[in-house]
Design a protein around this motif. Structure first.
Motif, PDB file in Angstrom:
ATOM      1  N   GLY A 143      -5.216 -10.371  -3.767  1.00  0.00           N
ATOM      2  CA  GLY A 143      -5.958  -9.676  -3.495  1.00  0.00           C
ATOM      3  C   GLY A 143      -5.594  -8.060  -4.601  1.00  0.00           C
ATOM      4  O   GLY A 143      -4.573  -7.796  -5.100  1.00  0.00           O
ATOM      5  N   GLY A 144      -6.791  -7.679  -5.289  1.00  0.00           N
ATOM      6  CA  GLY A 144      -7.048  -6.145  -6.171  1.00  0.00           C
ATOM      7  C   GLY A 144      -5.928  -5.683  -5.698  1.00  0.00           C
ATOM      8  O   GLY A 144      -5.370  -5.418  -6.895  1.00  0.00           O
ATOM      9  N   LEU A 145      -5.649  -4.885  -4.711  1.00  0.00           N
ATOM     10  CA  LEU A 145      -5.455  -3.566  -5.150  1.00  0.00           C
ATOM     11  C   LEU A 145      -3.943  -3.802  -5.145  1.00  0.00           C
ATOM     12  O   LEU A 145      -3.082  -3.605  -5.839  1.00  0.00           O
ATOM     13  N   ASN A 146      -3.169  -5.161  -4.372  1.00  0.00           N
ATOM     14  CA  ASN A 146      -1.904  -5.698  -4.051  1.00  0.00           C
ATOM     15  C   ASN A 146      -1.086  -6.064  -5.499  1.00  0.00           C
ATOM     16  O   ASN A 146      -0.276  -5.462  -6.092  1.00  0.00           O
ATOM     17  N   TYR A 147      -1.998  -6.892  -6.174  1.00  0.00           N
ATOM     18  CA  TYR A 147      -1.865  -7.136  -7.435  1.00  0.00           C
ATOM     19  C   TYR A 147      -1.800  -6.149  -8.268  1.00  0.00           C
ATOM     20  O   TYR A 147      -1.017  -5.948  -8.833  1.00  0.00           O
ATOM     21  N   ALA A 148      -2.730  -5.096  -8.573  1.00  0.00           N
ATOM     22  CA  ALA A 148      -2.068  -3.723  -8.993  1.00  0.00           C
ATOM     23  C   ALA A 148      -1.436  -3.202  -9.082  1.00  0.00           C
ATOM     24  O   ALA A 148      -0.276  -2.430  -9.417  1.00  0.00           O
ATOM     25  N   VAL A 149      -0.786  -3.193  -7.436  1.00  0.00           N
ATOM     26  CA  VAL A 149       0.287  -2.757  -7.426  1.00  0.00           C
ATOM     27  C   VAL A 149       1.540  -3.035  -7.514  1.00  0.00           C
ATOM     28  O   VAL A 149       2.433  -2.669  -8.348  1.00  0.00           O
ATOM     29  N   GLY A 150       1.505  -4.218  -7.423  1.00  0.00           N
ATOM     30  CA  GLY A 150       2.894  -5.108  -8.850  1.00  0.00           C
ATOM     31  C   GLY A 150       2.554  -5.208  -9.166  1.00  0.00           C
ATOM     32  O   GLY A 150       3.735  -4.524 -10.038  1.00  0.00           O
ATOM     33  N   PHE A 151       1.764  -4.713 -10.638  1.00  0.00           N
ATOM     34  CA  PHE A 151       1.989  -4.539 -11.935  1.00  0.00           C
ATOM     35  C   PHE A 151       2.256  -3.244 -12.314  1.00  0.00           C
ATOM     36  O   PHE A 151       3.050  -3.319 -13.449  1.00  0.00           O
ATOM     37  N   MET A 152       1.704  -1.954 -11.838  1.00  0.00           N
ATOM     38  CA  MET A 152       2.442  -0.749 -11.500  1.00  0.00           C
ATOM     39  C   MET A 152       3.821  -0.835 -11.418  1.00  0.00           C
ATOM     40  O   MET A 152       4.083  -0.206 -12.568  1.00  0.00           O
ATOM     41  N   VAL A 153       4.199  -1.227 -10.673  1.00  0.00           N
ATOM     42  CA  VAL A 153       5.192  -1.976 -10.335  1.00  0.00           C
ATOM     43  C   VAL A 153       6.553  -1.910 -11.266  1.00  0.00           C
ATOM     44  O   VAL A 153       7.586  -1.116 -11.812  1.00  0.00           O
ATOM     45  N   ALA A 154       6.296  -3.050 -11.763  1.00  0.00           N
ATOM     46  CA  ALA A 154       6.901  -3.951 -12.331  1.00  0.00           C
ATOM     47  C   ALA A 154       7.192  -3.229 -14.156  1.00  0.00           C
ATOM     48  O   ALA A 154       7.654  -2.895 -14.752  1.00  0.00           O
TER      49      ALA A 154
END
Length: 200
Positions: A143-154
């Motif tokens: 999922g685009g939004l969840n993927y984006a949140v993941g790489f932002m947190v990392a």
């Protein structure tokens, strides 16, 4: 008793790590998107080095740069990620990423005291390249939004690691601490040259 300067990076790292524990199983929906996004910046030396260098550069500049540089990087990386996810092409992404490792490593190694506006512009430009790479390499089932949140947190975690490394090095030895940080920058320069030439 830990001072607030030490507590903040430790709490930031702990907060960033906590969601990753909950997303250890990557098989379905939201979990898959977040986990893929979180792991992507951690899966390549180029991304890891550049993001840690941003944190070290921010620490070296001090003051508002400590939070402005990482914040700018994350926000513009998200913008670049949106371009990648939506399929907007961007030239020289890999070259831009390799240059980010080399240039950021050089400014850390040389302890460049750049004006804040120049530092923000440079970091922001490199962030767009990194974001585009993250977005364009998103798996189809994430999922685009969840993927984006993941790489932002990392990314925030890697920035915090760079800031914390600079802080701890500086506290451990006023003489050798800054040299350790600058040596890390020199390592990034060598890696950046390797990435540009295709050796790495």
């Amino acid at each position: 008793m830990l001072s607030n300067k030490i507590k903040f990076p430790i709490l930031l790292i702990a907060a960033a790590l906590s969601p990753s524990l909950a997303f250890a199983h990557t098989g379905v929906g939201i979990t898959s998107g977040f986990a893929h996004g979180f792991m992507h910046p951690l899966s390549g030396l180029d991304h890891m080095l550049a993001m840690v260098m941003v944190g070290m550069f921010a620490f070296q500049l001090g003051g508002r740069a400590v939070w402005l540089l990482p914040t700018t990087f994350v926000l513009l990386m998200a913008a670049g990620g949106a371009l990648g996810i939506t399929g907007v092409s961007m030239p020289f992404v890999e070259v831009g990423i390799a240059l980010s490792v080399l240039v950021l490593g050089a400014v850390v190694a040389l302890n460049v005291r750049a004006p804040l506006a120049v530092a923000l512009g440079m970091v922001g430009l490199f962030a767009i390249f990194h974001g585009h790479a993250h977005g364009s390499e998103m798996p189809e089932n994430a999922g685009g939004l969840n993927y984006a949140v993941g790489f932002m947190v990392a990314t925030m975690l890697l920035h915090a690691a760079g800031i914390l490394a600079g802080f701890l090095s500086d506290r451990s030895s006023q003489r050798f601490g800054p040299m350790a940080v600058r040596s890390a920058g020199a390592f990034a320069v060598v890696a950046g040259v390797g990435l540009l030439t295709g050796v790495i």
